[in-house]
Design a protein around this motif. Structure first.
Motif: not given
Ligand SMILES: [Zn+2]
Length: 264
Positions: A199, A202, A204, A195, A161, A206, A262
């Motif tokens: 994306e 996969g 994320p 982003k 993440a 934050i 997370t």
């Protein structure tokens, strides 16, 4: 960059030979750089910006699909996007702004001052306005390229993440200072590229709201400073005596917050 005219060519219609490209009816055109990817060329898009400059973008199928990865157990990365350097990771890795950027930003300020002194809507005003627009384009290109390189490298790291600060849109609109406006638009460009690439894989993202004082908080003990001026490049904690690079300190705080998200 705003564009107002585009053409698309199929791969059969174009030829690429190192730093040049052959376009139908136009012939050979020099390219700014060689193609950075190997693979099958799918199509070529030419677009014209509002400032009458042409750009070519070449879509290449590299044969490696963007498949979401299994990222369980991999570390979370915190990123501080700054004014002085492009981005700093919690590990301390810096992505610097490209060298020519400062030069063009200074030039922009100078030419904009000249524009403000020209008689509004006079011939010379139009000429100067065109000059300013060209420098704007140049800056946008340099930034765009640097953002692409950094964001690609970041999403390709082994990470589960990414924690990053959100853009404060209201402030951006209010603030008319050139330097601030430039750095805000830079953050926006960096964020949107990060982003979309994350994306696709996969990972994320934050986004930490800006009311969280990522710069003023000590990443070791959590103490929050009242004041931290932009010139202080090192964060020195009054409480636990930690001394750490200012941007890295912020990035660690963003990482820690993202880890909290997370895990919950
Ligand atoms: Zn501390």
């Amino acid at each position: 960059m705003e564009t107002n005219l585009t053409f698309q060519y199929d791969r059969q219609a174009v030829r690429i030979d190192r730093k040049r490209i052959k376009l139908p009816k136009i012939g050979w055109v020099k390219m700014f750089q060689e193609l950075r990817f190997e693979g099958k060329i799918l199509r070529v898009t030419l677009s014209k910006t509002e400032t009458h400059r042409w750009f070519g973008s070449i879509t290449v199928d590299t044969g490696t699909p963007n498949v979401p990865r299994d990222t369980r157990g991999l570390p979370v990365v915190g990123i501080d996007v700054g004014i002085n350097s492009l981005a700093t990771l919690d590990t301390g890795k810096h992505y610097d702004n490209p060298r020519p950027l400062k030069h063009y930003e200074r030039k922009l300020a100078r030419e904009q001052r000249k524009l403000s002194r020209k008689k509004f809507l006079s011939n010379n005003w139009y000429k100067q306005k065109e000059k300013v627009a060209k420098i704007h384009d140049k800056i946008a290109c340099i930034r765009n390229d640097a953002h692409h390189q950094a964001t690609t490298e970041i999403v390709n790291m082994e990470t589960s993440a990414i924690g990053i600060e959100t853009l404060k849109v209201t402030n951006m609109l209010k603030n008319r200072k050139l330097a601030k406006a430039l750095s805000d638009s830079a953050l926006g460009g960096f964020l949107s590229k990060l982003k979309s690439k994350a994306e696709a894989l996969g990972i994320p993202i934050i986004e930490v709201p800006q009311f969280f004082a990522s710069s003023k908080t000590c990443s070791s003990c959590g103490y929050v400073k009242d004041e931290l001026s932009l010139s202080e490049r090192t964060y020195h904690c009054d409480w636990c005596d930690t001394k750490i690079d200012r941007d890295q300190n912020a990035a660690i705080n963003l990482k820690n917050l993202a880890v909290g998200y997370t895990e919950s």
